[in-house]
Design an enzyme around this catalytic site. Structure first.
Site, PDB file in Angstrom:
ATOM      1  N   ASP A   1      61.225  40.320  31.832  1.00  0.00           N
ATOM      2  CA  ASP A   1      62.383  40.610  30.974  1.00  0.00           C
ATOM      3  C   ASP A   1      62.494  42.097  30.662  1.00  0.00           C
ATOM      4  O   ASP A   1      63.604  42.634  30.596  1.00  0.00           O
ATOM      5  CB  ASP A   1      62.282  39.813  29.666  1.00  0.00           C
ATOM      6  CG  ASP A   1      62.631  38.340  29.847  1.00  0.00           C
ATOM      7  OD1 ASP A   1      63.138  37.971  30.930  1.00  0.00           O
ATOM      8  OD2 ASP A   1      62.404  37.556  28.906  1.00  0.00           O
TER       9      ASP A   1
ATOM     10  N   ASN B   1      51.993  47.438  39.496  1.00  0.00           N
ATOM     11  CA  ASN B   1      51.068  46.375  39.887  1.00  0.00           C
ATOM     12  C   ASN B   1      50.684  45.671  38.582  1.00  0.00           C
ATOM     13  O   ASN B   1      49.791  46.124  37.862  1.00  0.00           O
ATOM     14  CB  ASN B   1      49.826  46.947  40.572  1.00  0.00           C
ATOM     15  CG  ASN B   1      48.875  45.845  41.018  1.00  0.00           C
ATOM     16  OD1 ASN B   1      49.038  44.681  40.622  1.00  0.00           O
ATOM     17  ND2 ASN B   1      47.886  46.196  41.819  1.00  0.00           N
TER      18      ASN B   1
ATOM     19  N   HIS C   1      50.750  45.147  45.268  1.00  0.00           N
ATOM     20  CA  HIS C   1      49.453  44.473  45.105  1.00  0.00           C
ATOM     21  C   HIS C   1      48.500  45.013  46.151  1.00  0.00           C
ATOM     22  O   HIS C   1      48.875  45.142  47.327  1.00  0.00           O
ATOM     23  CB  HIS C   1      49.591  42.953  45.256  1.00  0.00           C
ATOM     24  CG  HIS C   1      50.494  42.372  44.220  1.00  0.00           C
ATOM     25  ND1 HIS C   1      50.094  42.217  42.908  1.00  0.00           N
ATOM     26  CD2 HIS C   1      51.777  41.974  44.276  1.00  0.00           C
ATOM     27  CE1 HIS C   1      51.109  41.728  42.213  1.00  0.00           C
ATOM     28  NE2 HIS C   1      52.134  41.580  43.022  1.00  0.00           N
TER      29      HIS C   1
ATOM     30  N   ARG D   1      34.978  45.781  40.529  1.00  0.00           N
ATOM     31  CA  ARG D   1      35.587  44.456  40.508  1.00  0.00           C
ATOM     32  C   ARG D   1      35.811  43.916  41.933  1.00  0.00           C
ATOM     33  O   ARG D   1      36.582  44.501  42.700  1.00  0.00           O
ATOM     34  CB  ARG D   1      36.932  44.630  39.817  1.00  0.00           C
ATOM     35  CG  ARG D   1      37.801  43.459  39.866  1.00  0.00           C
ATOM     36  CD  ARG D   1      39.206  43.802  39.414  1.00  0.00           C
ATOM     37  NE  ARG D   1      39.905  42.562  39.308  1.00  0.00           N
ATOM     38  CZ  ARG D   1      41.219  42.449  39.340  1.00  0.00           C
ATOM     39  NH1 ARG D   1      41.974  43.506  39.447  1.00  0.00           N
ATOM     40  NH2 ARG D   1      41.771  41.265  39.261  1.00  0.00           N
TER      41      ARG D   1
ATOM     42  N   ARG E   1      46.372  34.102  49.195  1.00  0.00           N
ATOM     43  CA  ARG E   1      45.331  33.737  48.225  1.00  0.00           C
ATOM     44  C   ARG E   1      45.666  32.414  47.506  1.00  0.00           C
ATOM     45  O   ARG E   1      46.441  31.625  48.017  1.00  0.00           O
ATOM     46  CB  ARG E   1      45.122  34.912  47.261  1.00  0.00           C
ATOM     47  CG  ARG E   1      44.619  36.169  48.015  1.00  0.00           C
ATOM     48  CD  ARG E   1      44.343  37.324  47.083  1.00  0.00           C
ATOM     49  NE  ARG E   1      43.275  37.009  46.138  1.00  0.00           N
ATOM     50  CZ  ARG E   1      42.991  37.768  45.078  1.00  0.00           C
ATOM     51  NH1 ARG E   1      43.676  38.877  44.854  1.00  0.00           N
ATOM     52  NH2 ARG E   1      42.015  37.420  44.262  1.00  0.00           N
TER      53      ARG E   1
ATOM     54  N   SER F   1      45.795  43.512  47.244  1.00  0.00           N
ATOM     55  CA  SER F   1      45.417  42.412  48.143  1.00  0.00           C
ATOM     56  C   SER F   1      46.666  41.708  48.672  1.00  0.00           C
ATOM     57  O   SER F   1      47.763  41.877  48.124  1.00  0.00           O
ATOM     58  CB  SER F   1      44.535  41.406  47.392  1.00  0.00           C
ATOM     59  OG  SER F   1      45.276  40.798  46.341  1.00  0.00           O
TER      60      SER F   1
ATOM     61  N   ALA G   1      47.084  40.412  37.042  1.00  0.00           N
ATOM     62  CA  ALA G   1      47.187  38.976  36.726  1.00  0.00           C
ATOM     63  C   ALA G   1      48.486  38.626  35.999  1.00  0.00           C
ATOM     64  O   ALA G   1      48.982  37.494  36.114  1.00  0.00           O
ATOM     65  CB  ALA G   1      45.986  38.541  35.897  1.00  0.00           C
TER      66      ALA G   1
ATOM     67  N   PRO H   1      46.030  44.592  34.004  1.00  0.00           N
ATOM     68  CA  PRO H   1      44.669  44.301  33.582  1.00  0.00           C
ATOM     69  C   PRO H   1      43.641  44.292  34.710  1.00  0.00           C
ATOM     70  O   PRO H   1      43.919  43.816  35.812  1.00  0.00           O
ATOM     71  CB  PRO H   1      44.784  42.906  32.949  1.00  0.00           C
ATOM     72  CG  PRO H   1      46.075  42.359  33.415  1.00  0.00           C
ATOM     73  CD  PRO H   1      46.973  43.533  33.659  1.00  0.00           C
ATOM     74  N   ASN H   2      42.485  44.839  34.366  1.00  0.00           N
ATOM     75  CA  ASN H   2      41.293  44.864  35.233  1.00  0.00           C
ATOM     76  C   ASN H   2      41.378  45.857  36.381  1.00  0.00           C
ATOM     77  O   ASN H   2      40.400  46.046  37.103  1.00  0.00           O
ATOM     78  CB  ASN H   2      40.964  43.450  35.768  1.00  0.00           C
ATOM     79  CG  ASN H   2      40.724  42.471  34.645  1.00  0.00           C
ATOM     80  OD1 ASN H   2      39.891  42.735  33.785  1.00  0.00           O
ATOM     81  ND2 ASN H   2      41.469  41.381  34.607  1.00  0.00           N
TER      82      ASN H   2
ATOM     83  N   GLU I   1      57.173  46.416  43.301  1.00  0.00           N
ATOM     84  CA  GLU I   1      55.937  45.693  42.958  1.00  0.00           C
ATOM     85  C   GLU I   1      54.895  45.968  44.050  1.00  0.00           C
ATOM     86  O   GLU I   1      55.218  45.895  45.241  1.00  0.00           O
ATOM     87  CB  GLU I   1      56.273  44.193  42.923  1.00  0.00           C
ATOM     88  CG  GLU I   1      55.098  43.272  42.716  1.00  0.00           C
ATOM     89  CD  GLU I   1      55.495  41.792  42.900  1.00  0.00           C
ATOM     90  OE1 GLU I   1      56.538  41.514  43.536  1.00  0.00           O
ATOM     91  OE2 GLU I   1      54.744  40.942  42.408  1.00  0.00           O
TER      92      GLU I   1
ATOM     93  N   ARG J   1      48.556  32.220  42.488  1.00  0.00           N
ATOM     94  CA  ARG J   1      49.049  33.600  42.681  1.00  0.00           C
ATOM     95  C   ARG J   1      50.365  33.633  43.455  1.00  0.00           C
ATOM     96  O   ARG J   1      50.873  34.699  43.778  1.00  0.00           O
ATOM     97  CB  ARG J   1      48.009  34.440  43.426  1.00  0.00           C
ATOM     98  CG  ARG J   1      46.709  34.621  42.659  1.00  0.00           C
ATOM     99  CD  ARG J   1      45.759  35.571  43.377  1.00  0.00           C
ATOM    100  NE  ARG J   1      44.396  35.336  42.965  1.00  0.00           N
ATOM    101  CZ  ARG J   1      43.818  35.888  41.886  1.00  0.00           C
ATOM    102  NH1 ARG J   1      44.477  36.752  41.148  1.00  0.00           N
ATOM    103  NH2 ARG J   1      42.573  35.594  41.555  1.00  0.00           N
TER     104      ARG J   1
ATOM    105  N   TYR K   1      39.310  44.070  46.497  1.00  0.00           N
ATOM    106  CA  TYR K   1      40.098  45.195  45.983  1.00  0.00           C
ATOM    107  C   TYR K   1      39.605  46.559  46.466  1.00  0.00           C
ATOM    108  O   TYR K   1      40.202  47.579  46.130  1.00  0.00           O
ATOM    109  CB  TYR K   1      40.133  45.146  44.451  1.00  0.00           C
ATOM    110  CG  TYR K   1      40.760  43.867  43.933  1.00  0.00           C
ATOM    111  CD1 TYR K   1      42.107  43.590  44.195  1.00  0.00           C
ATOM    112  CD2 TYR K   1      40.021  42.930  43.228  1.00  0.00           C
ATOM    113  CE1 TYR K   1      42.688  42.408  43.746  1.00  0.00           C
ATOM    114  CE2 TYR K   1      40.598  41.749  42.776  1.00  0.00           C
ATOM    115  CZ  TYR K   1      41.929  41.495  43.034  1.00  0.00           C
ATOM    116  OH  TYR K   1      42.516  40.340  42.598  1.00  0.00           O
TER     117      TYR K   1
END
Ligand code: DQA
Length: 146
Positions: A86, A73, A99, A17, A106, A101, A76, A9-10, A97, A110, A22
């Protein structure tokens, strides 16, 4: 080799944003960067972005039998989604994974990553380069497994 790249999301609002966190490049620029990174690595990628947890779960499930690795990624949902954790465990496709940032520096909320518990590696704080490193790492990992 075929990889699925999932953005949560986002991340469709990259560039708009919180650019201080970011970056100023938009999602289209990320897609371009991912394509170039895939060409460099000699792998095929399919990119998927959604703001919806269930849609991300569906996409992970659909990867079963269709892709060799996942770069994710979860945005949130990283910090909240047992469903994504799962799904990654269910398909058991090697996943990395990413990210943009440095999440470790942070807010305290998070500091937990559910998705990360099902991933072979986490890369954070490198902006777009983190995705490139994830693709190269996955390729190397899968070649060593073969
Ligand atoms: C993020 C970090 C998350 O904490 C945040 O919710 C995001 C983006 C990152 O790429 O740095 O949406 O995953």
């Amino acid at each position: 080799m075929r990889f699925l790249v999932i953005n949560g999301p986002n991340l469709n609002l990259l560039g708009v944003r919180e650019p201080d966190i970011y970056g100023k490049q938009d999602y289209a620029a990320l897609l371009d960067f991912l394509q170039k990174s895939a060409e460099e690595a000699g792998v095929e990628i399919r990119c998927f972005q959604s703001n919806h947890e269930g849609a991300i779960v569906d996409e992970i499930q659909a990867a079963l039998g269709n892709c060799d690795g996942i770069v994710i990624n979860p945005a949130a949902y990283t910090h909240t989604s047992v469903a994504i954790l799962d799904a990654l465990k269910a398909v058991a496709i090697p996943a990395v994974e990413v990210h943009l940032s440095d999440v470790s520096a942070r807010e305290s909320f998070r500091q937990i990553s559910y998705a990360g518990m099902a991933c072979i590696k986490t890369i954070m704080g490198l902006g777009f380069q983190g995705y490139r490193q994830a693709i190269l790492f996955l390729k190397d990992y899968l070649e060593k497994q073969a």
